[in-house]
Scaffold this motif. Sequence first.
Motif, PDB file in Angstrom:
ATOM      1  N   LEU A  16       8.080  -1.341  -8.344  1.00 49.01           N
ATOM      2  CA  LEU A  16       8.228  -2.432  -7.409  1.00 49.01           C
ATOM      3  C   LEU A  16       7.064  -2.500  -6.271  1.00 49.01           C
ATOM      4  O   LEU A  16       6.835  -3.508  -5.682  1.00 49.01           O
ATOM      5  N   GLY A  17       7.191  -1.418  -5.593  1.00 49.74           N
ATOM      6  CA  GLY A  17       6.288  -1.137  -4.354  1.00 49.74           C
ATOM      7  C   GLY A  17       4.837  -1.382  -4.470  1.00 49.74           C
ATOM      8  O   GLY A  17       4.059  -2.154  -3.918  1.00 49.74           O
ATOM      9  N   ALA A  18       4.513  -0.885  -5.727  1.00 49.20           N
ATOM     10  CA  ALA A  18       3.068  -1.369  -6.286  1.00 49.20           C
ATOM     11  C   ALA A  18       2.924  -2.853  -6.711  1.00 49.20           C
ATOM     12  O   ALA A  18       1.804  -3.249  -6.167  1.00 49.20           O
ATOM     13  N   LEU A  19       3.645  -3.409  -7.171  1.00 49.49           N
ATOM     14  CA  LEU A  19       3.692  -4.826  -7.402  1.00 49.49           C
ATOM     15  C   LEU A  19       3.705  -5.595  -6.437  1.00 49.49           C
ATOM     16  O   LEU A  19       2.951  -6.474  -6.060  1.00 49.49           O
ATOM     17  N   THR A  37       0.834 -11.010   3.970  1.00 48.38           N
ATOM     18  CA  THR A  37       0.592  -9.806   4.427  1.00 48.38           C
ATOM     19  C   THR A  37       1.644  -8.749   4.519  1.00 48.38           C
ATOM     20  O   THR A  37       1.487  -7.468   4.473  1.00 48.38           O
ATOM     21  N   VAL A  38       3.069  -9.141   4.856  1.00 49.50           N
ATOM     22  CA  VAL A  38       4.137  -8.421   4.888  1.00 49.50           C
ATOM     23  C   VAL A  38       4.399  -7.676   3.650  1.00 49.50           C
ATOM     24  O   VAL A  38       4.652  -6.439   3.726  1.00 49.50           O
ATOM     25  N   TRP A  39       4.052  -8.239   2.744  1.00 51.83           N
ATOM     26  CA  TRP A  39       4.236  -7.605   1.156  1.00 51.83           C
ATOM     27  C   TRP A  39       3.162  -6.477   0.905  1.00 51.83           C
ATOM     28  O   TRP A  39       3.481  -5.483   0.358  1.00 51.83           O
ATOM     29  N   ALA A  40       2.006  -6.642   1.538  1.00 49.75           N
ATOM     30  CA  ALA A  40       0.939  -5.676   1.654  1.00 49.75           C
ATOM     31  C   ALA A  40       1.142  -4.446   2.323  1.00 49.75           C
ATOM     32  O   ALA A  40       0.538  -3.420   2.247  1.00 49.75           O
ATOM     33  N   ILE A  41       2.349  -4.604   3.184  1.00 51.77           N
ATOM     34  CA  ILE A  41       2.459  -3.497   4.279  1.00 51.77           C
ATOM     35  C   ILE A  41       3.849  -2.899   3.551  1.00 51.77           C
ATOM     36  O   ILE A  41       4.069  -1.623   3.769  1.00 51.77           O
ATOM     37  N   VAL A  42       4.840  -3.684   3.093  1.00 53.72           N
ATOM     38  CA  VAL A  42       5.994  -3.380   2.708  1.00 53.72           C
ATOM     39  C   VAL A  42       5.682  -2.426   1.478  1.00 53.72           C
ATOM     40  O   VAL A  42       6.698  -1.328   1.261  1.00 53.72           O
ATOM     41  N   GLY A  43       4.974  -2.900   0.507  1.00 54.56           N
ATOM     42  CA  GLY A  43       4.819  -2.379  -0.688  1.00 54.56           C
ATOM     43  C   GLY A  43       4.388  -0.866  -0.739  1.00 54.56           C
ATOM     44  O   GLY A  43       5.197   0.030  -1.275  1.00 54.56           O
ATOM     45  N   PRO A  44       3.483  -0.539   0.049  1.00 55.77           N
ATOM     46  CA  PRO A  44       3.188   1.216   0.135  1.00 55.77           C
ATOM     47  C   PRO A  44       4.265   1.825   0.634  1.00 55.77           C
ATOM     48  O   PRO A  44       4.449   2.941   0.435  1.00 55.77           O
TER      49      PRO A  44
END
Length: 67
Positions: A16-19, A37-44
Amino acid sequence: MKGWLPLTLGLLAVILGALWTLQGLGYVEGSVLTGETVWAIVGPVVVLVGLACLYLGLRLRGRGTRR
Protein backbone atom coordinates in the motif's frame (compact mmCIF):
# COMPACT_ATOMS: atom_id res chain seq x y z
CA MET A 1 2.79 -19.85 13.98
CA LYS A 2 4.46 -16.90 15.67
CA GLY A 3 5.14 -13.85 13.57
CA TRP A 4 2.50 -14.38 10.89
CA LEU A 5 0.47 -11.31 11.85
CA PRO A 6 3.42 -8.87 11.67
CA LEU A 7 4.55 -10.50 8.42
CA THR A 8 1.10 -10.16 6.86
CA LEU A 9 0.57 -6.59 8.06
CA GLY A 10 4.10 -5.64 7.01
CA LEU A 11 3.65 -6.99 3.50
CA LEU A 12 0.31 -5.21 3.17
CA ALA A 13 1.84 -1.95 4.42
CA VAL A 14 4.77 -2.18 1.98
CA ILE A 15 2.43 -2.77 -0.97
CA LEU A 16 0.00 0.00 0.00
CA GLY A 17 2.80 2.43 0.81
CA ALA A 18 4.44 1.81 -2.56
CA LEU A 19 1.11 2.29 -4.34
CA TRP A 20 0.40 5.51 -2.42
CA THR A 21 3.87 6.80 -3.24
CA LEU A 22 3.43 6.13 -6.94
CA GLN A 23 -0.01 7.73 -6.91
CA GLY A 24 1.27 10.76 -5.05
CA LEU A 25 4.05 11.19 -7.59
CA GLY A 26 1.54 10.92 -10.43
CA TYR A 27 2.76 7.62 -11.93
CA VAL A 28 -0.52 5.80 -11.24
CA GLU A 29 -3.56 7.62 -12.58
CA GLY A 30 -7.29 7.27 -12.01
CA SER A 31 -7.53 8.00 -8.31
CA VAL A 32 -8.23 10.96 -6.07
CA LEU A 33 -4.73 10.37 -4.64
CA THR A 34 -3.04 11.00 -8.00
CA GLY A 35 -0.77 14.01 -7.92
CA GLU A 36 -1.41 14.79 -4.24
CA THR A 37 1.90 15.58 -2.54
CA VAL A 38 0.74 14.33 0.85
CA TRP A 39 0.58 10.73 -0.49
CA ALA A 40 4.11 11.03 -1.87
CA ILE A 41 5.16 11.69 1.73
CA VAL A 42 2.84 9.29 3.57
CA GLY A 43 3.61 6.38 1.21
CA PRO A 44 7.32 6.01 2.05
CA VAL A 45 6.56 6.32 5.77
CA VAL A 46 4.07 3.46 5.49
CA VAL A 47 6.66 1.44 3.55
CA LEU A 48 9.18 1.93 6.36
CA VAL A 49 6.63 0.86 8.98
CA GLY A 50 5.86 -2.18 6.85
CA LEU A 51 9.53 -3.09 6.58
CA ALA A 52 9.86 -2.83 10.36
CA CYS A 53 6.86 -5.17 10.77
CA LEU A 54 8.39 -7.62 8.30
CA TYR A 55 11.66 -7.58 10.25
CA LEU A 56 9.82 -8.13 13.53
CA GLY A 57 7.79 -10.96 12.04
CA LEU A 58 10.88 -12.69 10.69
CA ARG A 59 12.61 -12.37 14.06
CA LEU A 60 9.60 -13.83 15.85
CA ARG A 61 9.40 -16.75 13.42
CA GLY A 62 13.13 -17.43 13.78
CA ARG A 63 12.86 -17.56 17.55
CA GLY A 64 10.21 -20.27 17.42
CA THR A 65 12.39 -22.69 15.43
CA ARG A 66 15.55 -22.44 17.56
CA ARG A 67 16.00 -24.52 20.68
